[in-house]
Write an enzyme that holds these catalytic residues in place. Structure first.
Site, short mmCIF file in Angstrom:
data_model
loop_
_atom_site.label_atom_id
_atom_site.label_comp_id
_atom_site.label_asym_id
_atom_site.label_seq_id
_atom_site.Cartn_x
_atom_site.Cartn_y
_atom_site.Cartn_z
N ASP A 1 -7.70 23.33 -6.60
CA ASP A 1 -7.92 22.94 -5.21
C ASP A 1 -9.25 22.17 -5.12
O ASP A 1 -10.24 22.59 -5.72
CB ASP A 1 -7.99 24.23 -4.39
N LYS B 1 -7.86 -9.53 -7.91
CA LYS B 1 -6.83 -10.57 -8.12
C LYS B 1 -7.47 -11.85 -8.65
O LYS B 1 -8.49 -12.31 -8.13
CB LYS B 1 -6.11 -10.86 -6.81
N HIS C 1 -8.48 -6.73 2.73
CA HIS C 1 -8.03 -7.79 1.81
C HIS C 1 -8.24 -9.21 2.37
O HIS C 1 -8.74 -10.09 1.68
CB HIS C 1 -6.54 -7.65 1.50
C1 BG6 Z 1 -2.01 -2.46 0.13
C2 BG6 Z 1 -1.35 -2.13 1.43
O1 BG6 Z 1 -3.39 -2.29 0.21
O2 BG6 Z 1 -1.72 -3.79 -0.23
C3 BG6 Z 1 0.14 -2.38 1.36
O3 BG6 Z 1 -1.60 -0.78 1.77
C4 BG6 Z 1 0.40 -3.77 0.87
O4 BG6 Z 1 0.74 -2.17 2.63
C5 BG6 Z 1 -0.34 -4.04 -0.42
O5 BG6 Z 1 1.81 -3.90 0.65
C6 BG6 Z 1 -0.17 -5.47 -0.88
O6 BG6 Z 1 -0.74 -5.63 -2.14
P1 BG6 Z 1 -0.18 -6.67 -3.19
O7 BG6 Z 1 -1.10 -6.56 -4.34
O8 BG6 Z 1 1.22 -6.29 -3.48
O9 BG6 Z 1 -0.27 -7.99 -2.52
#
Ligand code: BG6
Length: 463
Positions: free
Chosen positions: A85, A173, A231
């Site tokens: 835990d 990326k 992002h």
């Molecule tokens: C994540 C989100 O951070 O990024 C998801 O929580 C989303 O909802 C994903 O689908 C997208 O990431 P990628 O790398 O597939 O573009």
């Protein structure tokens, strides 16, 4: 001064969904490339044997690619498991025991953020973070500006800001590094990358998938918190920043901070929300949910490079394609009188950076085609020109292990990002329905009135 290398990786939450989808596979790929050279200790509450955890690893890697048994064998030998835990001191004592004399582990927390402080305080009481050991935390970092500040204040009781590595997997990326590189490594591009030549910048992150089995996570969150505040603002800052004047991580983060600082708070009048038909029937989603699965917004950067050039962002689930791109739309040229019978005004040039799922660049020009002028596309698919790099989590795990924080977010930038979008959280406009497989609600197109509408995204032809 180079950072001390981590000599173990301790993964809290190794039985969770993210581990199944990403962690095991990324670590396996690091093993394959000879970049993993320390034990990996999983921690979670489920009672499992080491063998069962290795089976979980195998199943998740097999779901992604054909296993190379030699590589898997090496990886499996590194893997061990501690069950317990997160609120129990004994768990941390067992982690310490498992670490033995490996005194500089990297801790990775792929657990709900509500548990971050519990785990970090447990590590602190077991004296596992007093020598600068790094703690990598998954997103989301906060739910809004106030909670992001509270969370940081909690963690800062036990670890310094320099020890915290916040994950935003978009920073791993290749596409984002590509944008920065292309901008500043090309004399042709940099001089036109500003308000003198551009009319607007468009960022599209389209996803074909829906919310699927993540209803319980997604419904309290929505698109703005899920992908825009992190992002897509990181992509925006990467595109909009001045060249970092040095290779150290903080200089790059300072350059991003300068962009965020120049951005006024977002205006809810320039924010459109959509929800795809059928979303409310998903398990874990409220039957009267007003959560957005589509978001389109307009942001501004009030500085010498960008004033007057809107940045439009759109993202959504259940859209026609999976594609993320950055698009610079140039000012429209004046009419030309020599090009043919009709006096004609060409469409604006566009420069497109394909960020995901593969990378590439497209330049759209106007040219004489046969007997009439038309738009031409100059495309390069980077996968065919030197290959694609490592996946984001490979990049980020490796960076965390060697102590390079460049691709992790810093608290001041996290707070600036929340500050910018906070008005949209406080005064959300109504949510509009849209059909699955469409480009979102029509209201999302009206945002670009006067700017020629959304363009793209560029989806390369297969083959
Ligand atoms: C994540 C989100 O951070 O990024 C998801 O929580 C989303 O909802 C994903 O689908 C997208 O990431 P990628 O790398 O597939 O573009």
């Amino acid at each position: 001064m180079s950072a001390r290398k981590g000599n173990a990786l301790v993964v809290f939450g190794i039985t969770g969904d993210l581990a199944r989808r990403q962690t095991f596979h990324s670590l396996y790929r690091l093993e394959e490339r000879g970049l993993l050279d320390c034990p990996v200790i999983g921690v979670a509450s489920r009672e499992l044997s080491g063998e069962q955890v290795r089976d979980l690893a195998r199943a998740s890697i097999e779901a992604a690619e054909t296993i190379d048994e030699d590589v898997f064998e090496r990886f499996a030998r590194r893997l061990s498991y501690v069950s317990g835990d997160f609120g129990d001191e004994q768990t941390y004592a067992r982690v310490a025991e498992e670490l033995g004399d490996r005194d500089f582990p990297v801790f990775y927390l792929e657990i709900p953020p509500a548990l971050f402080a519990t785990v970090v305080s447990g590590l602190s009481r077991a004296d596992l973070v007093s020598r600068g050991q790094r703690v990598v935390v998954e997103k989301p970092f906060g739910f809004d500006l106030a909670s992001a500040r509270e969370l940081a204040a909690e963690l800062h009781k036990y670890v310094t800001e320099a020890q915290i590595y916040r994950i935003d997997h978009f920073l791993g990326k290749l596409g984002l590094r590509e944008v920065l590189h292309l901008h500043f490594a090309n004399t042709m591009l940099e001089p036109v990358w500003n308000r003198n030549y551009l009319s607007c910048v468009q960022i599209t992150m389209a996803e074909q998938v829906g919310v699927e089995d993540r209803g319980r996570f997604y419904d309290p969150v929505g698109a703005l918190r899920d992908v825009v505040v992190n992002h897509l603002l990181q992509l925006l800052a990467t595109a909009a920043m001045e060249p970092p004047a040095g290779p150290d991580p903080d200089t790059l983060k300072d350059a991003k901070r300068a962009v965020f600082r120049a951005m006024p708070d977002a205006d809810p009048r320039h924010y459109v929300r959509g929800q795809y038909d059928g979303y409310r029937e998903i398990d874990g989603v409220a039957s009267d949910s007003t959560t957005e699965t589509y978001a389109a917004l307009r942001l501004e950067i009030d500085n010498w490079r960008w004033a007057g050039v809107p940045f439009f962002i759109r993202t959504g689930k259940q859209l026609p394609v999976k594609e993320t791109e950055l698009r610079l739309v140039f000012k429209r040229p004046p009419r030309i009188h020599f090009a043919g019978v009709d006096v004609r005004r060409p469409d604006p040039n566009q420069l497109v950076f394909k960020v995901d799922p593969s990378t590439g660049i497209r330049l759209i020009l106007d040219a004489q085609r046969g007997d009439r002028p038309n738009e031409i596309h100059l495309d390069v698919d980077f996968a065919k020109e030197g290959g694609e790099g490592a996946t984001p989590y490979e990049v980020l795990f490796h960076a965390a292990l060697v102590g390079d924080s460049t691709e992790f977010t810093r608290q001041d930038n996290v707070e600036e990002s929340w500050r910018i979008i906070q008005p949209l959280l406080d005064s959300p406009p109504p949510v509009h329905p849209y059909a699955k497989g469409s480009w979102g609600p029509p209201e999302g197109d009206q945002l670009l009135a006067g700017f020629g509408g959304w363009r793209g995204p560029w989806v390369p032809e297969q083959g």
